[in-house]
Scaffold this motif. Structure first.
Motif, PDB file in Angstrom:
ATOM      1  N   ALA A 123      -1.241 -73.112 -41.476  1.00 38.82           N
ATOM      2  CA  ALA A 123      -0.992 -73.858 -40.235  1.00 38.82           C
ATOM      3  C   ALA A 123      -1.761 -73.229 -39.070  1.00 38.82           C
ATOM      4  N   VAL A 124      -1.852 -71.906 -39.055  1.00 34.95           N
ATOM      5  CA  VAL A 124      -2.628 -71.223 -38.015  1.00 34.95           C
ATOM      6  C   VAL A 124      -4.106 -71.569 -38.153  1.00 34.95           C
ATOM      7  N   MET A 125      -4.610 -71.607 -39.389  1.00 35.57           N
ATOM      8  CA  MET A 125      -6.015 -71.951 -39.598  1.00 35.57           C
ATOM      9  C   MET A 125      -6.293 -73.392 -39.176  1.00 35.57           C
ATOM     10  N   ASP A 126      -5.308 -74.283 -39.360  1.00 32.52           N
ATOM     11  CA  ASP A 126      -5.465 -75.663 -38.884  1.00 32.52           C
ATOM     12  C   ASP A 126      -5.606 -75.703 -37.363  1.00 32.52           C
ATOM     13  N   PHE A 127      -4.903 -74.810 -36.687  1.00 30.93           N
ATOM     14  CA  PHE A 127      -5.019 -74.734 -35.226  1.00 30.93           C
ATOM     15  C   PHE A 127      -6.394 -74.188 -34.818  1.00 30.93           C
ATOM     16  N   VAL A 128      -6.870 -73.192 -35.552  1.00 30.11           N
ATOM     17  CA  VAL A 128      -8.118 -72.511 -35.197  1.00 30.11           C
ATOM     18  C   VAL A 128      -9.352 -73.376 -35.476  1.00 30.11           C
ATOM     19  N   ALA A 129      -9.334 -74.129 -36.589  1.00 34.35           N
ATOM     20  CA  ALA A 129     -10.535 -74.832 -37.061  1.00 34.35           C
ATOM     21  C   ALA A 129     -11.223 -75.684 -35.995  1.00 34.35           C
ATOM     22  N   LEU A 189     -13.458 -82.799 -35.829  1.00 37.00           N
ATOM     23  CA  LEU A 189     -12.218 -82.035 -35.980  1.00 37.00           C
ATOM     24  C   LEU A 189     -11.284 -82.220 -34.789  1.00 37.00           C
ATOM     25  N   TRP A 190     -11.860 -82.285 -33.590  1.00 36.09           N
ATOM     26  CA  TRP A 190     -11.028 -82.419 -32.392  1.00 36.09           C
ATOM     27  C   TRP A 190     -10.273 -83.749 -32.406  1.00 36.09           C
ATOM     28  N   ILE A 191     -10.986 -84.815 -32.766  1.00 39.47           N
ATOM     29  CA  ILE A 191     -10.357 -86.136 -32.819  1.00 39.47           C
ATOM     30  C   ILE A 191      -9.343 -86.203 -33.967  1.00 39.47           C
ATOM     31  N   TYR A 192      -9.729 -85.688 -35.142  1.00 37.44           N
ATOM     32  CA  TYR A 192      -8.837 -85.751 -36.305  1.00 37.44           C
ATOM     33  C   TYR A 192      -7.558 -84.950 -36.076  1.00 37.44           C
ATOM     34  N   SER A 193      -7.678 -83.791 -35.429  1.00 38.40           N
ATOM     35  CA  SER A 193      -6.516 -82.926 -35.232  1.00 38.40           C
ATOM     36  C   SER A 193      -5.712 -83.286 -33.993  1.00 38.40           C
ATOM     37  N   SER A 194      -6.140 -84.316 -33.246  1.00 38.42           N
ATOM     38  CA  SER A 194      -5.390 -84.701 -32.042  1.00 38.42           C
ATOM     39  C   SER A 194      -4.063 -85.371 -32.380  1.00 38.42           C
ATOM     40  N   LYS A 195      -3.894 -85.764 -33.649  1.00 44.26           N
ATOM     41  CA  LYS A 195      -2.622 -86.312 -34.124  1.00 44.26           C
ATOM     42  C   LYS A 195      -2.065 -85.395 -35.206  1.00 44.26           C
ATOM     43  N   PRO A 196      -0.754 -85.394 -35.420  1.00 42.67           N
ATOM     44  CA  PRO A 196      -0.176 -84.529 -36.457  1.00 42.67           C
ATOM     45  C   PRO A 196      -0.777 -84.833 -37.831  1.00 42.67           C
ATOM     46  N   ARG A 197      -1.170 -83.797 -38.535  1.00 42.58           N
ATOM     47  CA  ARG A 197      -1.738 -83.936 -39.870  1.00 42.58           C
ATOM     48  C   ARG A 197      -1.000 -83.016 -40.835  1.00 42.58           C
ATOM     49  N   PRO A 198      -1.034 -83.321 -42.125  1.00 43.10           N
ATOM     50  CA  PRO A 198      -0.406 -82.417 -43.111  1.00 43.10           C
ATOM     51  C   PRO A 198      -1.038 -81.034 -43.053  1.00 43.10           C
ATOM     52  N   VAL A 199      -0.223 -80.010 -43.282  1.00 42.27           N
ATOM     53  CA  VAL A 199      -0.734 -78.638 -43.252  1.00 42.27           C
ATOM     54  C   VAL A 199      -1.866 -78.484 -44.267  1.00 42.27           C
ATOM     55  N   GLY A 200      -2.975 -77.971 -43.825  1.00 40.18           N
ATOM     56  CA  GLY A 200      -4.137 -77.750 -44.680  1.00 40.18           C
ATOM     57  C   GLY A 200      -5.196 -78.822 -44.566  1.00 40.18           C
ATOM     58  N   ALA A 201      -4.842 -80.001 -44.000  1.00 39.11           N
ATOM     59  CA  ALA A 201      -5.809 -81.100 -43.929  1.00 39.11           C
ATOM     60  C   ALA A 201      -6.951 -80.783 -42.967  1.00 39.11           C
TER      61      ALA A 201
END
Length: 260
Positions: A123-129, A189-201
């Motif tokens: 989950a932290v790596m999802d935040f960092v990516a 990545l910015w657009i994709y992660s702007s909404k909740p995604r499954p951990v690791g996606a």
């Protein structure tokens, strides 16, 4: 035909001390992570990472990038040379950093961070990516300014001559990487992660996006003279990017499947 301007490698002269462009680009990259990370945290009160966490993560991540990048270059690109000249491993001012080594260094650094804080590593790596690509783009601009990691000879209209190499017009592969690994991957990545995604996606998409971008640009980038083309005519960068793509596909598929 364009000619590389051959910029002064030192961006800021302070008497006998100078700040090199490449070091300045690293600084811009780290500050970009800090700014974008804090902006996203303030927009999302439920973020797994707090602003204080981000400050600590930046310290861990900077060590991971620098140590991992250098050791990766030593091990992946010139192990024989550095085995014979071990003291030169420390001579980072002479150049020689590997993205793939820096990437592994960040993975280890974030593992140490979550071990200390008890957070979920993935989950932290999802935040960092999503925070990383603009820093990668800054690094590629540093490569272009320094006139290093030039492209293969070509006759395309936008080819650039790098006089420090030869008089052949070449692909500005550093700028291709700036566009793909920096701008395009950031937007994706910015657009994709702007909404909740499954951990690791998000992490999986980063691996696919970077690996594919690097793999493609390597066709236009001159192989390292001390390595040349490797098996199947592919470069070291392509061989190191293939596992990233495959693992990324597996991670993204697994994350999306588990969520259904």
């Amino acid at each position: 035909m364009l000619v590389h301007p051959q910029f002064d490698p030192i961006a800021i002269h302070l008497g006998s001390f100078g700040i090199h462009w490449y070091g300045l680009m690293y600084l811009i990259g780290f500050l970009g992570v800090l700014f974008l990370g804090k902006w996203r945290i303030r927009r999302n009160p439920d973020s797994i990472v707090s602003e204080r966490d981000l400050d600590d993560m930046l310290f861990y991540g900077a060590l991971g990038v620098i140590l991992g990048g250098r050791l990766g270059y030593v091990l992946f690109y010139q192990p024989g040379y550095y085995l014979s000249h071990p003291l030169e491993i420390l001579a980072v001012w002479q150049g020689g950093m590997s993205f793939h080594g820096g990437f592994l260094g960040v993975l280890v650094a974030m593992w140490l961070f979550v071990r200390k804080t008890g957070k979920n590593w993935l989950a932290v790596m999802d935040f960092v990516a999503p925070l990383v690509p603009l820093g990668l783009g800054a690094g590629r601009l540093g490569n272009f300014i320094n006139g290093e990691l030039w492209g293969r000879a070509t006759d395309v209209p936008w080819a650039i001559v790098f006089p420090q190499v030869d008089n052949l017009p070449r692909h500005p592969s550093q700028l291709y990487e700036f566009g793909l690994e920096g701008i395009a991957l950031f937007l994706l990545l910015w657009i994709y992660s702007s909404k909740p995604r499954p951990v690791g996606a998000v992490s999986g998409l980063f691996l696919i996006g970077y690996g594919a971008s690097r793999f493609i640009v390597e066709f236009a980038r001159e192989p390292d003279s001390f390595l040349g083309p490797l098996a199947l005519g592919m470069s070291m960068g392509q061989w190191l990017s293939l596992p990233m793509i495959l693992i990324g596909i597996w991670m993204l598929r697994r994350a999306l499947t588990r969520n259904n």
